[in-house]
Design an enzyme around this catalytic site. Structure first.
Site, mmCIF file in Angstrom:
data_model
loop_
_atom_site.group_PDB
_atom_site.id
_atom_site.type_symbol
_atom_site.label_atom_id
_atom_site.label_comp_id
_atom_site.label_asym_id
_atom_site.label_seq_id
_atom_site.Cartn_x
_atom_site.Cartn_y
_atom_site.Cartn_z
ATOM 1 N N HIS A 92 0.708 -1.166 -0.048
ATOM 2 C CA HIS A 92 0.016 -0.005 -0.007
ATOM 3 C C HIS A 92 0.791 1.157 -0.041
ATOM 4 C CE1 HIS A 92 -2.848 2.897 1.797
ATOM 5 N NE2 HIS A 92 -3.720 2.256 1.367
ATOM 6 N N ASP A 108 2.756 -4.705 8.058
ATOM 7 C CA ASP A 108 1.630 -3.787 8.046
ATOM 8 C C ASP A 108 0.470 -4.733 7.972
ATOM 9 O OD1 ASP A 108 -0.466 -2.956 6.828
ATOM 10 O OD2 ASP A 108 0.529 -1.766 5.109
ATOM 11 N N LYS A 147 -10.605 -0.643 10.398
ATOM 12 C CA LYS A 147 -10.666 -1.883 9.724
ATOM 13 C C LYS A 147 -11.054 -3.291 10.528
ATOM 14 C CE LYS A 147 -7.202 -0.279 6.505
ATOM 15 N NZ LYS A 147 -8.104 0.184 5.212
#
Ligand code: 7TS
Length: 433
Positions: A148, A226, A252
């Site tokens: 990302h 991550d 999330k």
């Protein structure tokens, strides 16, 4: 502290003790859990909402919403400052969230838990504080092609400042897998950090991060994971993974926006300088110099997101009430089901591994722009995402500008995936495909 209501599996909290209700069945009633999420019960453009944008942010259960309003209705005060009752309550609740986050990750100590705004800030903190001290000209930072932007750009900024170089582990074609066998060749003596994602938000690839960290550690290379897409989806054990840093976002995984966690291994945090300066992080301040607190407080300047941490605490309790191992299994089933159903359509290109994938699917329909897919789906009440998903380098590697993506969470069902696939069929027809 968390009097959780609703259906499904919920731990019951009395004081700051958690009690797990005796689970009489090994299976979860996923449909019943939907009742915990008030937002799911609504119509969008006249159709029942089908929320398939969970990789961007998840919905929030009543337990989290209630924890937030309870805090603001009863306990709101600043932390670590006052000696009055409300400040003591707010501080106790904030620090209890830190202890719970340590348990959530199986960290050795709550001192290894730094509250951040989210994954992005966690990675920026490591790049700015640890990176500035330990990365030098000529050093290499090893990333992967599926990262990302938030696990690329902070390292680019650091590389610009220090003269370090970024190197990328390649992925293999549309199936989007890394090749572990190639790793050793990339772990040269000038590599100082391996920073990689656990689960790809565009491909759905699940990386065996413990094996990557193990090989890096053997060579004395620092590691950062991550965990934005994995923290709320599977059990995470930082000691078993063996990483130095791990970052995730609360929003999330059923928590509020604006709160996240950066785990840092105790020894590494001790030798890492502060990130931002300000109140809360100091021991003493003079006009020309200051001294810092120990970790984690030296990394938390200013008033933190107190309610966010409390909401995140409720989210962690809620998720563990269901069982993250069960959520991971449900993800695998939904991911495989959706992939198989979509693969049966003509004129579709699917990205990511066919099996062993996370609960999301990225796809392109021949001759139809991803944004058109998402726009028409929205008219039918289906929330998808179309674009580069903050993975522009990955898109370039795949030779596309964007994809359409459906991403699931435990409250999604196979019936919903059937409806989603039916909508994809209608979209193909609508555009003459
Ligand atoms: N890393 C990964 C793998 C992500 O998927 C995301 C967000 C981030 C980092 C950044 O998280 P943040 O909470 O700090 O913003 N991914 C997405 C997505 O796929 N669609 O919207 C945001």
């Amino acid at each position: 502290m968390n009097n959780l209501s609703g259906t499904g599996f919920h731990p019951i909290s009395i004081g700051d003790q958690e009690f797990m209700p005796q689970q009489t069945t090994k299976t979860v009633d996923w449909k019943a859990l939907r009742e915990d999420f008030p937002i799911l019960d609504q119509k969008v453009h006249g159709q029942p909402l089908l929320y398939l944008d969970n990789a961007a942010t998840s919905q929030k259960p009543r337990a989290v919403i209630d924890a937030l309003s309870r805090y603001y209705e009863r306990d709101n005060a600043n932390v670590h400052r006052g000696i009055h009752e409300l400040s003591n309550r707010a501080t106790a609740a904030f620090e209890a969230a830190r202890v719970r986050a340590a348990k959530f990750l199986n960290a050795r100590s709550a001192d290894e838990i730094i509250f951040t705004r989210g994954t992005t800030e966690g990675i920026n903190l490591v790049a700015a504080a640890w990176g500035t001290k330990f990365i030098k000209r000529g050093d290499k930072i090893l990333l992967t092609e599926m990262e990302h932007h938030s696990n690329i750009v902070p390292w680019q900024l650091l590389a610009e400042r220090t003269g370090a170089q970024l190197v990328f582990l390649p992925i293999k074609g549309d199936c989007g897998l890394l090749d572990l066998a190639q790793l050793d060749a990339f772990l040269t003596s000038d590599v100082k950090l391996l920073a990689m994602t656990h689960i790809s938000n565009s491909l759905g690839t699940i990386n065996p991060v413990a094996e990557y960290c193990e090989r890096a550690r053997r060579r004395g290379i620092a590691t950062l994971i991550d965990a934005a897409q994995s923290a709320g989806h599977r059990p995470l054990d930082v000691q078993q993974i063996g990483c130095d840093f791990l970052a995730f976002s609360g929003h999330k995984m059923c928590g509020p926006t604006g709160i996240g966690v950066l785990y840092g291994r105790g020894e590494v945090l001790e030798e890492t300088p502060p990130y931002q300066g300000g109140g809360e992080m100091i021991l003493s301040v003079d006009f020309h110099q200051s001294t810092w607190k120990h970790a984690p407080h030296k990394f938390e300047a200013g008033t933190p997101d107190i309610s966010g941490a409390i909401g995140l605490h409720a989210a962690m309790v809620y998720l563990d009430g269901i069982g993250r191992d069960r959520i991971a299994q449900h993800d695998l089933e939904l991911g495989a089901y959706a992939f198989e159903k979509l693969a049966a359509l003509k004129g579709i290109r699917l990205f990511g591994p066919p099996i062993g994938r996370a609960g999301l699917v990225s796809f392109l329909l021949d001759g139809i722009h991803a944004h058109d897919v998402v726009t028409v789906a929205d008219q039918r009440g289906v929330a998808l995402r179309g674009g580069h998903h903050c993975n522009q380098p990955l898109m370039k590697k795949l030779g596309v500008e964007s994809t359409a993506r459906a991403s699931f969470y435990f409250y999604n069902t196979t019936e919903e995936i059937d409806r989603f696939v039916e909508v994809v069929r209608e979209i193909k027809k609508f555009f003459g495909g």
